[in-house]
Design a protein around this motif. Structure first.
Motif, PDB file in Angstrom:
ATOM      1  N   THR A   3       0.842  -1.060   0.015  1.00  0.00           N
ATOM      2  CA  THR A   3       0.036   0.069   0.014  1.00  0.00           C
ATOM      3  C   THR A   3       1.032   1.282  -0.099  1.00  0.00           C
ATOM      4  O   THR A   3       1.911   1.310   0.506  1.00  0.00           O
ATOM      5  CB  THR A   3      -0.748  -0.131   1.205  1.00  0.00           C
ATOM      6  N   ILE A   4       0.145   2.342  -0.515  1.00  0.00           N
ATOM      7  CA  ILE A   4       0.832   3.441  -0.606  1.00  0.00           C
ATOM      8  C   ILE A   4       0.128   4.694   0.081  1.00  0.00           C
ATOM      9  O   ILE A   4      -0.996   4.852  -0.200  1.00  0.00           O
ATOM     10  CB  ILE A   4       1.563   3.912  -1.942  1.00  0.00           C
ATOM     11  N   HIS A   5       0.692   5.530   0.929  1.00  0.00           N
ATOM     12  CA  HIS A   5       0.161   6.475   1.619  1.00  0.00           C
ATOM     13  C   HIS A   5       0.599   7.850   1.038  1.00  0.00           C
ATOM     14  O   HIS A   5       1.719   8.132   0.923  1.00  0.00           O
ATOM     15  CB  HIS A   5       0.112   6.335   2.980  1.00  0.00           C
ATOM     16  N   GLN A   6      -0.197   8.933   0.876  1.00  0.00           N
ATOM     17  CA  GLN A   6       0.115  10.381   0.839  1.00  0.00           C
ATOM     18  C   GLN A   6      -0.390  11.118   1.913  1.00  0.00           C
ATOM     19  O   GLN A   6      -1.799  10.843   1.983  1.00  0.00           O
ATOM     20  CB  GLN A   6       0.059  10.762  -0.566  1.00  0.00           C
ATOM     21  N   TRP A   7       0.302  12.189   2.326  1.00  0.00           N
ATOM     22  CA  TRP A   7      -0.426  13.072   2.816  1.00  0.00           C
ATOM     23  C   TRP A   7       0.106  14.385   3.000  1.00  0.00           C
ATOM     24  O   TRP A   7       1.589  14.444   2.647  1.00  0.00           O
ATOM     25  CB  TRP A   7      -0.827  12.780   4.399  1.00  0.00           C
ATOM     26  N   CYS A  23       5.235  10.757   1.622  1.00  0.00           N
ATOM     27  CA  CYS A  23       4.752   9.661   0.841  1.00  0.00           C
ATOM     28  C   CYS A  23       5.425   8.358   1.381  1.00  0.00           C
ATOM     29  O   CYS A  23       6.458   8.323   1.747  1.00  0.00           O
ATOM     30  CB  CYS A  23       5.061   9.690  -0.920  1.00  0.00           C
ATOM     31  N   VAL A  25       5.490   3.897   1.825  1.00  0.00           N
ATOM     32  CA  VAL A  25       4.912   2.517   1.111  1.00  0.00           C
ATOM     33  C   VAL A  25       5.336   1.643   1.952  1.00  0.00           C
ATOM     34  O   VAL A  25       6.073   1.621   2.951  1.00  0.00           O
ATOM     35  CB  VAL A  25       5.997   2.265  -0.283  1.00  0.00           C
ATOM     36  N   CYS A  91       2.658  10.448  -5.941  1.00  0.00           N
ATOM     37  CA  CYS A  91       3.546   9.620  -5.582  1.00  0.00           C
ATOM     38  C   CYS A  91       3.311   8.048  -6.006  1.00  0.00           C
ATOM     39  O   CYS A  91       2.355   7.550  -6.032  1.00  0.00           O
ATOM     40  CB  CYS A  91       4.010   9.408  -3.997  1.00  0.00           C
ATOM     41  N   TRP A  93       5.142   4.039  -6.745  1.00  0.00           N
ATOM     42  CA  TRP A  93       6.400   3.288  -6.510  1.00  0.00           C
ATOM     43  C   TRP A  93       6.339   2.038  -7.359  1.00  0.00           C
ATOM     44  O   TRP A  93       5.377   1.420  -7.877  1.00  0.00           O
ATOM     45  CB  TRP A  93       6.235   2.505  -4.872  1.00  0.00           C
ATOM     46  N   TYR A 101       2.808   1.813  -9.103  1.00  0.00           N
ATOM     47  CA  TYR A 101       1.643   2.036  -8.398  1.00  0.00           C
ATOM     48  C   TYR A 101       1.509   3.153  -7.652  1.00  0.00           C
ATOM     49  O   TYR A 101       2.472   3.798  -6.967  1.00  0.00           O
ATOM     50  CB  TYR A 101       1.643   0.663  -7.421  1.00  0.00           C
ATOM     51  N   GLY A 103       0.007   6.434  -5.464  1.00  0.00           N
ATOM     52  CA  GLY A 103      -1.055   7.107  -4.059  1.00  0.00           C
ATOM     53  C   GLY A 103      -2.218   7.712  -4.461  1.00  0.00           C
ATOM     54  O   GLY A 103      -2.505   7.995  -5.636  1.00  0.00           O
TER      55      GLY A 103
ATOM     56  N   GLY B  43      -5.835   8.732  -7.312  1.00  0.00           N
ATOM     57  CA  GLY B  43      -4.518   8.431  -7.832  1.00  0.00           C
ATOM     58  C   GLY B  43      -4.967   7.515  -9.349  1.00  0.00           C
ATOM     59  O   GLY B  43      -5.918   7.260  -9.785  1.00  0.00           O
TER      60      GLY B  43
END
Lengths: 111, 116
Positions: A3-7, A23, A25, A91, A93, A101, A103, B43
């Motif tokens: 999973t990939i997170h952005q904030w 970002c 991962v 973002c 990865w 993939y 975010g 996304g």
């Protein structure tokens, strides 16, 4: 699974203020990491990519910078935002197999 | 220089109709090929990919794409469009180079609208 997170998800900042987008991962090791900017009608613009900790390549000269302090953490920064920095920042990865993939993105509005 | 062209900026189709989104690339050799979909404010999600082998590849959500080397094309198709398919679609290519950083080149996207 990975999973990939952005904030943050959204951000409104005045011109001249600093910026930090994060970002992270999960579920993979030593990924390639990417920062893109998406402006309306202009597709995706690759800003930075990283193949390892501390290794950053810049694709476009600008007032933005990137850092990778940990294996699965990628940060996009600016010391002084410009109006033209507004956009949707993504973002992504990848492993070594090229498919990327993404975010959920950060919507940045510079006022 | 490497490039990806999506000639249609915006396409509108009726729900239940078939769909074909065009993608042409300029590259020195056969690249890796991808289609992504992006819903508003979200996304990008990988729909399908072509690396080698069968030139007709199946993806998620009922999409398929066909690689045609002679035309340098990788068009995306769906036999029957659903209202939930309304989104923007991006074609992308990646280099088959030893030591490649895995960077992708994206087209500018095709926005799909679906009429009820």
């Amino acid at each position: 699974s990975q999973t990939i997170h952005q904030w943050p998800a959204t951000l409104v900042q005045p011109v001249g203020s600093p910026l930090s987008l994060e970002c992270t991962v999960e579920g993979t090791s030593n990924p390639n990491l990417y920062w893109y900017r998406q402006a309306a009608g202009r597709g995706l613009q690759l800003l930075f990519y990283s193949v390892g900790i501390g290794q950053i390549s810049s694709e476009v000269p600008q007032n933005l910078s990137a850092s990778r302090p940990q294996d699965r953490q990628f940060i996009l920064s600016s010391k002084k935002l410009l109006l033209s920095d507004s956009g949707f920042y993504l973002c992504a990865w990848s492993s070594r197999v090229h498919e990327q993939y993404f975010g959920p993105g950060t919507r940045l509005t510079v006022t | 220089a490497q490039s990806v062209t999506q000639p249609d900026i915006h396409i509108t189709v009726s729900e239940g109709a078939s769909l074909e989104l065009r993608c042409n690339y300029s590259y020195g050799a056969t690249p890796y090929l991808f289609w992504y979909v992006q819903s508003p404010g979200q996304g990008l999600q990988l729909l399908l990919k072509y690396f080698s082998g069968d030139t007709l590849v199946q993806g998620i959500k009922g999409f398929e794409a066909e690689f045609k080397r002679s035309q340098s094309s990788f068009n995306l198709r769906k036999p029957s469009v659903h209202w939930s398919d309304a989104a923007e679609y991006f074609c992308a290519v990646g280099a088959r180079l030893e030591g490649s950083q895995g960077n992708l080149i994206f087209g500018k996207g095709t926005k799909l609208s679906v009429k009820p």
